[in-house]
Design a protein around this motif. Structure first.
Motif, PDB file in Angstrom:
ATOM      1  N   THR A  19      46.780  14.282 -71.300  1.00  0.00           N
ATOM      2  CA  THR A  19      47.796  15.021 -72.046  1.00  0.00           C
ATOM      3  C   THR A  19      47.113  16.168 -72.793  1.00  0.00           C
ATOM      4  O   THR A  19      45.878  16.206 -72.948  1.00  0.00           O
ATOM      5  N   THR A  20      47.933  17.068 -73.268  1.00  0.00           N
ATOM      6  CA  THR A  20      47.405  18.201 -74.026  1.00  0.00           C
ATOM      7  C   THR A  20      46.648  17.721 -75.264  1.00  0.00           C
ATOM      8  O   THR A  20      45.580  18.241 -75.619  1.00  0.00           O
ATOM      9  N   GLU A  21      47.175  16.700 -75.922  1.00  0.00           N
ATOM     10  CA  GLU A  21      46.529  16.176 -77.123  1.00  0.00           C
ATOM     11  C   GLU A  21      45.195  15.508 -76.787  1.00  0.00           C
ATOM     12  O   GLU A  21      44.203  15.667 -77.511  1.00  0.00           O
ATOM     13  N   GLU A  22      45.163  14.745 -75.668  1.00  0.00           N
ATOM     14  CA  GLU A  22      43.902  14.101 -75.253  1.00  0.00           C
ATOM     15  C   GLU A  22      42.850  15.154 -74.918  1.00  0.00           C
ATOM     16  O   GLU A  22      41.673  14.998 -75.262  1.00  0.00           O
ATOM     17  N   ARG A  23      43.311  16.208 -74.258  1.00  0.00           N
ATOM     18  CA  ARG A  23      42.357  17.270 -73.903  1.00  0.00           C
ATOM     19  C   ARG A  23      41.821  17.963 -75.153  1.00  0.00           C
ATOM     20  O   ARG A  23      40.649  18.291 -75.238  1.00  0.00           O
ATOM     21  N   ARG A  24      42.700  18.169 -76.119  1.00  0.00           N
ATOM     22  CA  ARG A  24      42.257  18.769 -77.380  1.00  0.00           C
ATOM     23  C   ARG A  24      41.229  17.875 -78.055  1.00  0.00           C
ATOM     24  O   ARG A  24      40.203  18.354 -78.549  1.00  0.00           O
ATOM     25  N   LEU A  25      41.478  16.560 -78.029  1.00  0.00           N
ATOM     26  CA  LEU A  25      40.542  15.621 -78.634  1.00  0.00           C
ATOM     27  C   LEU A  25      39.216  15.586 -77.878  1.00  0.00           C
ATOM     28  O   LEU A  25      38.149  15.490 -78.481  1.00  0.00           O
ATOM     29  N   MET A  26      39.275  15.668 -76.538  1.00  0.00           N
ATOM     30  CA  MET A  26      38.043  15.666 -75.750  1.00  0.00           C
ATOM     31  C   MET A  26      37.161  16.862 -76.123  1.00  0.00           C
ATOM     32  O   MET A  26      35.942  16.733 -76.298  1.00  0.00           O
ATOM     33  N   ILE A  27      37.796  18.025 -76.277  1.00  0.00           N
ATOM     34  CA  ILE A  27      37.042  19.218 -76.646  1.00  0.00           C
ATOM     35  C   ILE A  27      36.471  19.075 -78.060  1.00  0.00           C
ATOM     36  O   ILE A  27      35.335  19.464 -78.341  1.00  0.00           O
ATOM     37  N   LYS A  28      37.257  18.477 -78.952  1.00  0.00           N
ATOM     38  CA  LYS A  28      36.767  18.253 -80.311  1.00  0.00           C
ATOM     39  C   LYS A  28      35.575  17.293 -80.309  1.00  0.00           C
ATOM     40  O   LYS A  28      34.573  17.514 -81.010  1.00  0.00           O
ATOM     41  N   VAL A  29      35.682  16.221 -79.505  1.00  0.00           N
ATOM     42  CA  VAL A  29      34.585  15.254 -79.390  1.00  0.00           C
ATOM     43  C   VAL A  29      33.327  15.932 -78.870  1.00  0.00           C
ATOM     44  O   VAL A  29      32.218  15.722 -79.389  1.00  0.00           O
ATOM     45  N   ALA A  30      33.484  16.764 -77.842  1.00  0.00           N
ATOM     46  CA  ALA A  30      32.323  17.468 -77.280  1.00  0.00           C
ATOM     47  C   ALA A  30      31.689  18.385 -78.311  1.00  0.00           C
ATOM     48  O   ALA A  30      30.463  18.471 -78.420  1.00  0.00           O
ATOM     49  N   TRP A  57      34.887  10.732 -72.180  1.00  0.00           N
ATOM     50  CA  TRP A  57      35.267  12.120 -72.442  1.00  0.00           C
ATOM     51  C   TRP A  57      34.053  13.058 -72.413  1.00  0.00           C
ATOM     52  O   TRP A  57      34.138  14.169 -71.901  1.00  0.00           O
ATOM     53  N   LEU A  58      32.944  12.602 -72.953  1.00  0.00           N
ATOM     54  CA  LEU A  58      31.729  13.431 -72.922  1.00  0.00           C
ATOM     55  C   LEU A  58      31.265  13.659 -71.484  1.00  0.00           C
ATOM     56  O   LEU A  58      30.854  14.759 -71.115  1.00  0.00           O
ATOM     57  N   LYS A  59      31.347  12.613 -70.692  1.00  0.00           N
ATOM     58  CA  LYS A  59      30.966  12.725 -69.279  1.00  0.00           C
ATOM     59  C   LYS A  59      31.918  13.671 -68.539  1.00  0.00           C
ATOM     60  O   LYS A  59      31.492  14.532 -67.765  1.00  0.00           O
ATOM     61  N   GLN A  60      33.213  13.544 -68.811  1.00  0.00           N
ATOM     62  CA  GLN A  60      34.202  14.388 -68.159  1.00  0.00           C
ATOM     63  C   GLN A  60      34.042  15.847 -68.571  1.00  0.00           C
ATOM     64  O   GLN A  60      34.200  16.769 -67.752  1.00  0.00           O
ATOM     65  N   ALA A  61      33.702  16.075 -69.836  1.00  0.00           N
ATOM     66  CA  ALA A  61      33.506  17.442 -70.316  1.00  0.00           C
ATOM     67  C   ALA A  61      32.370  18.129 -69.565  1.00  0.00           C
ATOM     68  O   ALA A  61      32.441  19.327 -69.262  1.00  0.00           O
ATOM     69  N   ARG A  62      31.333  17.367 -69.253  1.00  0.00           N
ATOM     70  CA  ARG A  62      30.220  17.937 -68.477  1.00  0.00           C
ATOM     71  C   ARG A  62      30.630  18.153 -67.024  1.00  0.00           C
ATOM     72  O   ARG A  62      30.317  19.185 -66.433  1.00  0.00           O
ATOM     73  N   GLU A  63      31.300  17.171 -66.446  1.00  0.00           N
ATOM     74  CA  GLU A  63      31.684  17.270 -65.039  1.00  0.00           C
ATOM     75  C   GLU A  63      32.630  18.440 -64.792  1.00  0.00           C
ATOM     76  O   GLU A  63      32.558  19.096 -63.752  1.00  0.00           O
ATOM     77  N   GLU A  64      33.536  18.706 -65.741  1.00  0.00           N
ATOM     78  CA  GLU A  64      34.497  19.788 -65.588  1.00  0.00           C
ATOM     79  C   GLU A  64      33.956  21.113 -66.114  1.00  0.00           C
ATOM     80  O   GLU A  64      34.667  22.112 -66.144  1.00  0.00           O
ATOM     81  N   ARG A  65      32.706  21.093 -66.544  1.00  0.00           N
ATOM     82  CA  ARG A  65      32.004  22.291 -67.029  1.00  0.00           C
ATOM     83  C   ARG A  65      32.689  22.891 -68.258  1.00  0.00           C
ATOM     84  O   ARG A  65      32.594  24.092 -68.514  1.00  0.00           O
ATOM     85  N   ILE A  66      33.419  22.040 -68.989  1.00  0.00           N
ATOM     86  CA  ILE A  66      33.837  22.455 -70.326  1.00  0.00           C
ATOM     87  C   ILE A  66      32.595  22.580 -71.194  1.00  0.00           C
ATOM     88  O   ILE A  66      32.482  23.460 -72.046  1.00  0.00           O
ATOM     89  N   VAL A  67      31.643  21.693 -70.943  1.00  0.00           N
ATOM     90  CA  VAL A  67      30.331  21.761 -71.581  1.00  0.00           C
ATOM     91  C   VAL A  67      29.306  22.097 -70.519  1.00  0.00           C
ATOM     92  O   VAL A  67      29.257  21.474 -69.459  1.00  0.00           O
ATOM     93  N   GLU A  68      28.489  23.101 -70.776  1.00  0.00           N
ATOM     94  CA  GLU A  68      27.354  23.421 -69.913  1.00  0.00           C
ATOM     95  C   GLU A  68      26.106  23.353 -70.772  1.00  0.00           C
ATOM     96  O   GLU A  68      26.063  23.900 -71.874  1.00  0.00           O
ATOM     97  N   ILE A  69      25.104  22.677 -70.267  1.00  0.00           N
ATOM     98  CA  ILE A  69      23.887  22.460 -71.047  1.00  0.00           C
ATOM     99  C   ILE A  69      22.776  23.342 -70.499  1.00  0.00           C
ATOM    100  O   ILE A  69      22.484  23.329 -69.299  1.00  0.00           O
ATOM    101  N   TYR A  70      22.164  24.112 -71.366  1.00  0.00           N
ATOM    102  CA  TYR A  70      21.049  24.961 -71.002  1.00  0.00           C
ATOM    103  C   TYR A  70      19.816  24.548 -71.798  1.00  0.00           C
ATOM    104  O   TYR A  70      19.929  24.114 -72.947  1.00  0.00           O
ATOM    105  N   ILE A  71      18.683  24.718 -71.196  1.00  0.00           N
ATOM    106  CA  ILE A  71      17.426  24.582 -71.939  1.00  0.00           C
ATOM    107  C   ILE A  71      16.945  25.990 -72.235  1.00  0.00           C
ATOM    108  O   ILE A  71      16.640  26.752 -71.318  1.00  0.00           O
ATOM    109  N   LYS A  72      16.898  26.326 -73.493  1.00  0.00           N
ATOM    110  CA  LYS A  72      16.501  27.662 -73.890  1.00  0.00           C
ATOM    111  C   LYS A  72      15.187  27.568 -74.651  1.00  0.00           C
ATOM    112  O   LYS A  72      15.154  27.251 -75.831  1.00  0.00           O
ATOM    113  N   ASP A  73      14.104  27.806 -73.936  1.00  0.00           N
ATOM    114  CA  ASP A  73      12.789  27.659 -74.542  1.00  0.00           C
ATOM    115  C   ASP A  73      11.792  28.428 -73.692  1.00  0.00           C
ATOM    116  O   ASP A  73      11.913  28.498 -72.471  1.00  0.00           O
TER     117      ASP A  73
END
Length: 330
Positions: A19-30, A57-73
């Protein structure tokens, strides 16, 4: 230690049953987890959801590329080079350092300190160390810090007498390492190379020399250099003259380890110079559990490639310029 920077991108990705609310919460959690550094337990209490839901939700956020992780060093590129070399040559350990536009002397010192730190981490688990000769071995020994490790015995892997560049000879380096470990050592009372094959055979058969060479064959860890014989420290030290170098070049020499010269297939050359060396040969080195080397300089990449391919080396310390040249060339 690497610095991990997490970058979060919020975007609407359809095709799921949230749902829209669950998605909002997933983004907030991330956001709380990746950007604010909250633990999953803290987030559970904040949003009123169970730990399994937060993890999903954290796993889904990565899989859907809502979260992208970079190593910046700045060291990221060296880590990538390490992984490529480890996989390419099936090495136990590779460490690549950044040259940062330093001169060759500074790069070698940095490599020596890095290799010395690695050796310190291994020292409690081994009983004997074999020492070859040359500038790279000297860089490690020189950088090694004083410790009290009387259980270690240090052994030269090649003869080490001579008048020139004494600080690079195996006996001197063996003595220096033993001092730094506050422990015992053996010595090879013979030069690295003699004038004739018969003289070499007589020296190798002597009890004092043969016993030390047998000790060397059974060390837990060996420290060696990989050389380009046409730009060799052996020439600087007076062991090779112009005639010798020409003869080696005509024999299609590629490199040397512990002053054993080998061809493009990694096989010891059938050459009179190899027959005059007093020390361990490539077959001896191949059975030592761990063989460390430091390499810097693109002129050594062909010799290094062959040595790694033949698995004469298990542990490599190298600078990023040389590592890149090695990867791009082979």
């Amino acid at each position: 230690m690497l610095l991990y920077n997490y970058l979060i991108f919020t975007s609407v990705i359809g095709g799921n049953e949230m749902t829209t609310e669950e998605r909002r919460l997933m983004i907030k959690v991330a956001k709380l987890y990746y950007l604010e550094g909250w633990t999953q337990n803290q987030i559970c209490k904040k949003v009123g959801k169970s730990r399994p839901i937060i993890s999903r939700w954290l796993k889904q956020a990565r899989e859907e590329r809502i979260v992208e992780i970079y190593i910046k060093d700045e060291s990221l590129h060296t880590v990538e080079l390490e992984l490529i070399l480890e996989n390419k040559y099936d090495l136990n350990e590779v460490t690549v350092i950044a040259t940062n536009k330093n001169n060759q002397e500074m790069v070698m010192r940095h490599l020596g300190r890095t290799a010395a730190t690695y050796l310190s981490s291994k020292i409690d688990d081994i009983k004997s160390i074999g020492i070859s000769w040359g500038k790279s071995v000297h860089a490690l020994v020189d950088a090694f810090t004083y410790q009290n490790k009387p259980h270690i015995h240090v052994i030269p892997l090649i003869g080490g007498l001579g008048q020139n560049n004494v600080h690079l000879h195996s006996n001197h380096l063996t003595f220096q390492m033993a001092q730094k470990l506050d422990t015992s050592s053996s010595y090879l009372y013979a030069p690295a190379m003699v004038e004739t094959v018969s003289l070499r055979n007589n020296i190798m058969e002597s009890k004092d020399v043969s016993e030390v060479l047998n000790q060397g064959k059974n060390v837990d860890l060996a420290i060696v250099g990989v050389g380009n014989p046409l730009e060799s420290t052996m020439t600087e030290m007076g062991y090779l003259n112009d005639k010798d170098r020409l003869s080696l070049e005509e024999s299609n020499v590629i490199g040397d380890i512990n002053s054993n010269f080998y061809d493009r297939e990694g096989m010891e050359l059938e050459h009179q110079i190899n027959d005059r060396i007093i020390g361990l040969d490539l077959k001896d080195l191949a059975i030592i559990p761990e063989v460390m080397t430091i390499v810097s300089g693109v002129h050594k990449i062909e010799a290094l490639h062959v040595a790694l391919k033949k698995q004469y080396i298990t542990t490599l310390f190298i600078d990023d310029v040389t590592a890149t040249a090695l990867i791009e060339s082979y």
